[in-house]
Design a protein around this motif. Sequence first.
Motif, PDB file in Angstrom:
ATOM      1  N   TYR A  31       0.840  -1.197   0.000  1.00 62.09           N
ATOM      2  CA  TYR A  31       0.000   0.000   0.000  1.00 62.09           C
ATOM      3  C   TYR A  31       0.876   1.249   0.000  1.00 62.09           C
ATOM      4  O   TYR A  31       0.767   2.106   0.878  1.00 62.09           O
ATOM      5  N   SER A  75       1.935   4.658  -1.995  1.00 64.03           N
ATOM      6  CA  SER A  75       1.394   5.631  -2.943  1.00 64.03           C
ATOM      7  C   SER A  75       2.421   6.714  -3.219  1.00 64.03           C
ATOM      8  O   SER A  75       3.334   6.943  -2.408  1.00 64.03           O
ATOM      9  N   SER A  83       4.017   7.669   0.254  1.00 64.22           N
ATOM     10  CA  SER A  83       3.287   7.374   1.487  1.00 64.22           C
ATOM     11  C   SER A  83       3.102   5.867   1.577  1.00 64.22           C
ATOM     12  O   SER A  83       3.181   5.144   0.584  1.00 64.22           O
ATOM     13  N   SER A  84       2.852   5.413   2.782  1.00 62.34           N
ATOM     14  CA  SER A  84       2.612   3.996   2.992  1.00 62.34           C
ATOM     15  C   SER A  84       1.609   3.809   4.117  1.00 62.34           C
ATOM     16  O   SER A  84       1.559   4.592   5.070  1.00 62.34           O
ATOM     17  N   TYR A  85       0.824   2.769   3.992  1.00 62.64           N
ATOM     18  CA  TYR A  85      -0.044   2.383   5.095  1.00 62.64           C
ATOM     19  C   TYR A  85       0.816   1.900   6.254  1.00 62.64           C
ATOM     20  O   TYR A  85       1.860   1.263   6.043  1.00 62.64           O
ATOM     21  N   THR A  98      -0.134   0.478  10.371  1.00 64.55           N
ATOM     22  CA  THR A  98      -1.246   0.235  11.286  1.00 64.55           C
ATOM     23  C   THR A  98      -1.334   1.260  12.409  1.00 64.55           C
ATOM     24  O   THR A  98      -2.422   1.659  12.794  1.00 64.55           O
ATOM     25  N   SER A  99      -0.228   1.713  12.923  1.00 62.59           N
ATOM     26  CA  SER A  99      -0.259   2.605  14.083  1.00 62.59           C
ATOM     27  C   SER A  99      -0.683   4.023  13.743  1.00 62.59           C
ATOM     28  O   SER A  99      -1.180   4.750  14.602  1.00 62.59           O
ATOM     29  N   THR A 100      -0.494   4.424  12.484  1.00 56.30           N
ATOM     30  CA  THR A 100      -0.815   5.800  12.109  1.00 56.30           C
ATOM     31  C   THR A 100      -1.530   5.896  10.762  1.00 56.30           C
ATOM     32  O   THR A 100      -1.488   6.925  10.103  1.00 56.30           O
ATOM     33  N   ASN A 101      -2.168   4.857  10.340  1.00 57.22           N
ATOM     34  CA  ASN A 101      -2.912   4.813   9.081  1.00 57.22           C
ATOM     35  C   ASN A 101      -2.021   5.076   7.879  1.00 57.22           C
ATOM     36  O   ASN A 101      -1.897   4.236   7.002  1.00 57.22           O
ATOM     37  N   VAL A 102      -1.424   6.237   7.825  1.00 59.28           N
ATOM     38  CA  VAL A 102      -0.565   6.573   6.693  1.00 59.28           C
ATOM     39  C   VAL A 102       0.627   7.371   7.170  1.00 59.28           C
ATOM     40  O   VAL A 102       0.488   8.238   8.041  1.00 59.28           O
ATOM     41  N   PHE A 148       4.192   9.459   5.621  1.00 61.62           N
ATOM     42  CA  PHE A 148       4.679  10.092   4.407  1.00 61.62           C
ATOM     43  C   PHE A 148       6.198  10.219   4.418  1.00 61.62           C
ATOM     44  O   PHE A 148       6.837  10.223   5.475  1.00 61.62           O
ATOM     45  N   GLY A 149       6.744  10.353   3.225  1.00 58.89           N
ATOM     46  CA  GLY A 149       8.141  10.710   3.084  1.00 58.89           C
ATOM     47  C   GLY A 149       8.302  12.215   3.181  1.00 58.89           C
ATOM     48  O   GLY A 149       7.324  12.960   3.170  1.00 58.89           O
ATOM     49  N   GLY A 150       9.535  12.657   3.269  1.00 63.07           N
ATOM     50  CA  GLY A 150       9.807  14.076   3.407  1.00 63.07           C
ATOM     51  C   GLY A 150       9.698  14.870   2.117  1.00 63.07           C
ATOM     52  O   GLY A 150       9.765  16.102   2.136  1.00 63.07           O
TER      53      GLY A 150
END
Lengths: 119, 110
Positions: free
Chosen positions: B34, B36, B91-93, B95-99, B101-103
Motif C-alpha cells: 500500500y 502511494s 506514502s505507505s499504510y 497500522t499505528s498511524t494509518n498513513v 509520508f516521506g519528506g
Amino acid sequence: QVQLQESGPGLVKPSQTLSLICTVSGGSINSGDYYWNWIRQHPGKGLEWIGYIYYSGSTYYNPSLKSRVTISIDTSKNQFSLILSSVTAADTAVYYCARDNGWGCPDNWGQGTLVTVSS
Amino acid sequence: QPALTQPASVSGSPGQSITISCTGTSSDVGGYNYVSWYQQFPGKAPQLMIYDVSYRPSGVSNRFSGSKSGNTASLTISGLQAEDEADYYCSSYKTSTNVVFGGGTKLTVL
C-alpha cells in the motif's frame, strides 16, 4: 466527481482552538466506502497525517496529536470537522481534508487552507 | 522527522528517466503493498500518481511507474518533461498511524 473543500479561520491565537470544516460535494460521506482524513503540511515541509473518521463516527488519530485532536462528522450536511486544541506556532500549517480507502491512500484532496497561529 | 526517507532532490534532462526512492521499514513499506506516490505543485494540493505500489489512477500518464523491493519503494518517471517539475511524496499504510509520508523530493527538469 467528488470534491472536498476546507473552510475555517485562517488565524488562531496561541493556546486557543483551531476549528476547520470539510464539505464534501458530488458524493455521499455516508457511503461507507471511504475514510475521511485531515492531513497537514507545515510551510515548506512534508505531510503529516492528523486523523480520520468513518461515516459511523469511529475515529483514529495520530498518536503524536491524539491528546489535542477531535474529528467529528455530520452526515446530514455531508461535512466532517477538525478541532485542534491548545495550539502553538508549531501548528501553523496548510490543513487538507482528504478521502482514503482505509489503506492509507488519500486519493482525493481538498485544496487546503492555511492556518496561522499567532497573537 | 519524516517516517519514510526520500532524497531531497533529483534532476534530469528532458527525455531522460529518473527514479525517486522511498525507504521505510517492515512496519510500513516492507509490510504492505500500500505504497502511494503524490505529485505536488507549489500552492496546490498533492495529486495521487501511483497507488498500491504500481497502479496508476485514471488520467495519469503511463510515463509514471512504481515498484517496491523490500523496505524501499521507487517512483520512475520516463521521458521526462518540463511539466513534471514538482515535489513528489511517497506514502505507505502503517497500522499505528494509518498513513506515513516521506519528506518529499524536489524534481528539477534541467
